[in-house]
Motif scaffolding. Structure first.
Motif, PDB file in Angstrom:
ATOM      1  N   GLY A  84       8.728  -2.593  -1.315  1.00  0.00           N
ATOM      2  CA  GLY A  84       8.914  -3.799  -1.961  1.00  0.00           C
ATOM      3  C   GLY A  84       8.704  -4.490  -3.294  1.00  0.00           C
ATOM      4  O   GLY A  84       9.622  -4.468  -4.163  1.00  0.00           O
ATOM      5  N   ARG A  85       7.496  -3.326  -3.905  1.00  0.00           N
ATOM      6  CA  ARG A  85       6.853  -4.703  -5.100  1.00  0.00           C
ATOM      7  C   ARG A  85       5.710  -3.320  -5.435  1.00  0.00           C
ATOM      8  O   ARG A  85       5.766  -2.410  -4.941  1.00  0.00           O
ATOM      9  CB  ARG A  85       5.295  -5.414  -4.847  1.00  0.00           C
ATOM     10  N   ARG A  86       5.617  -3.485  -7.018  1.00  0.00           N
ATOM     11  CA  ARG A  86       5.129  -2.313  -7.733  1.00  0.00           C
ATOM     12  C   ARG A  86       3.331  -2.536  -6.906  1.00  0.00           C
ATOM     13  O   ARG A  86       3.148  -3.784  -6.810  1.00  0.00           O
ATOM     14  CB  ARG A  86       4.726  -2.369  -8.957  1.00  0.00           C
ATOM     15  N   LEU A  87       2.462  -1.717  -6.785  1.00  0.00           N
ATOM     16  CA  LEU A  87       1.276  -1.423  -6.644  1.00  0.00           C
ATOM     17  C   LEU A  87       0.576  -2.643  -8.762  1.00  0.00           C
ATOM     18  O   LEU A  87       1.122  -2.704  -8.882  1.00  0.00           O
ATOM     19  CB  LEU A  87       0.201  -0.732  -7.047  1.00  0.00           C
ATOM     20  N   THR A  88      -0.216  -3.791  -7.568  1.00  0.00           N
ATOM     21  CA  THR A  88      -1.572  -4.339  -8.540  1.00  0.00           C
ATOM     22  C   THR A  88      -1.953  -3.319  -9.277  1.00  0.00           C
ATOM     23  O   THR A  88      -2.875  -2.371  -9.265  1.00  0.00           O
ATOM     24  CB  THR A  88      -1.992  -5.786  -7.640  1.00  0.00           C
ATOM     25  N   ASP A  89      -2.471  -3.817 -10.523  1.00  0.00           N
ATOM     26  CA  ASP A  89      -3.484  -2.961 -10.961  1.00  0.00           C
ATOM     27  C   ASP A  89      -4.513  -2.637 -10.260  1.00  0.00           C
ATOM     28  O   ASP A  89      -4.841  -1.646 -10.794  1.00  0.00           O
ATOM     29  CB  ASP A  89      -3.878  -3.656 -12.054  1.00  0.00           C
ATOM     30  N   GLU A  90      -5.200  -4.247  -9.212  1.00  0.00           N
ATOM     31  CA  GLU A  90      -6.549  -3.275  -8.909  1.00  0.00           C
ATOM     32  C   GLU A  90      -6.597  -2.600  -7.340  1.00  0.00           C
ATOM     33  O   GLU A  90      -7.612  -0.966  -7.466  1.00  0.00           O
ATOM     34  CB  GLU A  90      -7.046  -4.883  -8.076  1.00  0.00           C
ATOM     35  N   GLU A  91      -4.965  -2.723  -7.232  1.00  0.00           N
ATOM     36  CA  GLU A  91      -4.872  -1.621  -6.499  1.00  0.00           C
ATOM     37  C   GLU A  91      -4.882  -0.102  -6.561  1.00  0.00           C
ATOM     38  O   GLU A  91      -4.950   0.684  -5.902  1.00  0.00           O
ATOM     39  CB  GLU A  91      -3.318  -1.710  -5.036  1.00  0.00           C
ATOM     40  N   VAL A  92      -3.787  -0.033  -7.588  1.00  0.00           N
ATOM     41  CA  VAL A  92      -3.645   1.687  -8.614  1.00  0.00           C
ATOM     42  C   VAL A  92      -5.112   1.591  -8.879  1.00  0.00           C
ATOM     43  O   VAL A  92      -5.799   2.885  -8.828  1.00  0.00           O
ATOM     44  CB  VAL A  92      -3.207   1.360  -9.829  1.00  0.00           C
ATOM     45  N   ARG A  93      -6.399   0.893  -9.337  1.00  0.00           N
ATOM     46  CA  ARG A  93      -7.891   1.164  -9.600  1.00  0.00           C
ATOM     47  C   ARG A  93      -8.141   1.576  -8.287  1.00  0.00           C
ATOM     48  O   ARG A  93      -8.820   2.808  -8.155  1.00  0.00           O
ATOM     49  CB  ARG A  93      -8.039   0.178  -9.983  1.00  0.00           C
ATOM     50  N   GLY A  94      -8.199   0.704  -7.296  1.00  0.00           N
ATOM     51  CA  GLY A  94      -8.877   1.527  -5.976  1.00  0.00           C
ATOM     52  C   GLY A  94      -8.293   2.582  -5.358  1.00  0.00           C
ATOM     53  O   GLY A  94      -9.503   2.883  -4.495  1.00  0.00           O
ATOM     54  N   ILE A  95      -7.021   2.923  -5.920  1.00  0.00           N
ATOM     55  CA  ILE A  95      -6.464   4.510  -5.086  1.00  0.00           C
ATOM     56  C   ILE A  95      -7.579   5.467  -6.325  1.00  0.00           C
ATOM     57  O   ILE A  95      -7.692   6.330  -5.724  1.00  0.00           O
ATOM     58  CB  ILE A  95      -4.683   4.268  -5.509  1.00  0.00           C
TER      59      ILE A  95
END
Length: 405
Positions: A228-239
């Protein structure tokens, strides 16, 4: 590089003189076969401690039996995959996602990403993959009677497919290959510099896709939601970092090892030319014989495993090339039999972290071999040259010059 001392809890008799980085056959060697060189461990105990078996000089327990490796890779309660392999080059500590996440967080992100590399999605990509292979090979055929397989075919082919997935143009291909080479095989100066460059690129691409979405992987990531939430900047970066790094090197290396084998074995080459329907089966055997990745886990607690006193924080190595030479798993494991059936190889790992991109990698390898054999005459290693193969965290091959004059 100075060796880390053997921890006090490791019995001296369990220390083994073997490393995927420095043992015979692992350093860059003309006409080397580092995967075959790992088979020597099967003459010894099923598990031992190697004092230097990572890029940064750390020791690992080495699991030699395929069945034991599967136990480790399946047991996320005892063995964590969080190592911050990429972030550590920057002196930071964040995971590549989902590779370095443990359950239950791993399952959340794996479910998000699975559809992007599913068999159905790979089937849809297949015409573009084949078109790219044909264009590259036809260009090679038109330009003479020899080529450097890695520079002229394997890297441009594998990397361009990955760029298409990310929605990026081909003209930066050689730049990206250079970054990957510095990251995976560079020294203590080149590696952190490459990591910083890749990170800045991923952050910039994510920002662009937030501003101007298109139909590509990075747009999907910056718009995706988990729980139910958007990905954090760190999660986008990790992927983003994981997809970038995984897409650049391993498939190209696999194709290189495969074509080196066929260049040295004219009978097997002729078999696949005359019966191309055998290529799918042959590609599985070549994945077994020439896998490229050492998988490492970190013990989450003290555990006695097959007589080894593994303690919390210890590194545990499940090297795919060692599992794939296990005589308990494969009949005549050091014989490369392109007609081998029921091939339960470990090239893509095992358990919840089994390679997310395995369907795409398989199709790239098969299509690359199909089109190469259909469009070029019988080829061999060019006289006066020798391919150079090496071990390490990711095994590789270079200077693979083939000739069909």
């Amino acid at each position: 590089m100075a060796l880390n001392p053997v921890p006090d809890h490791v019995p001296p008799e369990m220390v083994g003189d073997f490393s995927l980085f420095t043992s015979p056959g692992m350093l860059p060697t003309p006409d080397g076969d580092p995967q075959a060189a790992t088979a020597c461990v099967h003459a010894g105990p099923p598990i031992f401690y190697s004092p230097f078996n990572t890029r940064d000089g750390r020791g690992t327990w080495v699991i030699t039996r395929a069945t034991d490796q599967r136990r480790v890779l399946q047991d996320a309660d005892s063995f964590s995959s969080h190592r911050s392999i990429f972030a550590s080059a920057l002196g930071e500590n964040w995971p590549m996602i989902p590779l370095e996440l443990d359950p239950p967080a791993h399952g959340v992100f794996r479910s998000l990403l699975n559809p992007l590399l599913s068999p159905k999605r790979v089937t849809a990509l297949e015409p573009a993959v084949r078109e790219r292979a044909i264009a590259l090979i036809d260009s090679i055929a038109a330009s003479g009677t020899s080529c450097d397989v890695m520079q002229d075919f394997a890297f441009p082919f594998a990397v361009s497919i990955f760029l298409r997935l990310l929605g990026l143009p081909d003209h930066r291909l050689h730049t990206f290959v250079g970054w990957a080479n510095d990251l995976l095989h560079g020294d203590d100066v080149k590696r952190p510099a490459a990591a910083r460059t890749i990170l800045a690129f991923i952050d910039e691409l994510a920002a662009m896709r937030r501003e101007e979405p298109v139909d590509d992987f990075m747009t999907f990531i910056v718009q995706a939601q988990v729980e139910g939430r958007r990905l954090t900047d760190e999660e986008v970066r990790g992927i983003g970092v994981l997809v970038f790094v995984a897409g650049l090197d391993t498939v190209a290396a696999a194709i290189g090892f495969d074509l080196a084998f066929l260049a040295r074995h004219p009978k097997e080459q002729e078999l696949l030319r005359s019966e191309p329907n055998r290529i799918v089966l042959a590609a599985e055997e070549l994945l077994r014989a020439y896998p490229t990745v050492q998988i490492i886990r970190v013990a989450r607690k003290d555990i006695d495993f097959e007589g080894a006193p593994i303690r919390k924080g210890d590194y545990v190595s499940c090297a795919t090339m060692i599992a794939n030479r296990d005589p308990a798993e494969f009949e005549c494991p050091d014989t490369i039999d392109l007609m081998r059936e029921d091939n339960r190889h470990a090239a893509f790992g095992y358990g919840p972290h089994r390679c997310l991109g395995s369907h795409l990698a398989r199709r790239e390898i098969v299509i690359g071999l199909e089109e190469w054999l259909a469009r070029l005459p019988a080829f061999r290693i060019k006289e006066g040259t020798a391919p150079i193969a090496y071990g390490g965290h990711v095994f590789g091959i270079e200077n693979l010059i083939v000739d069909w004059s």
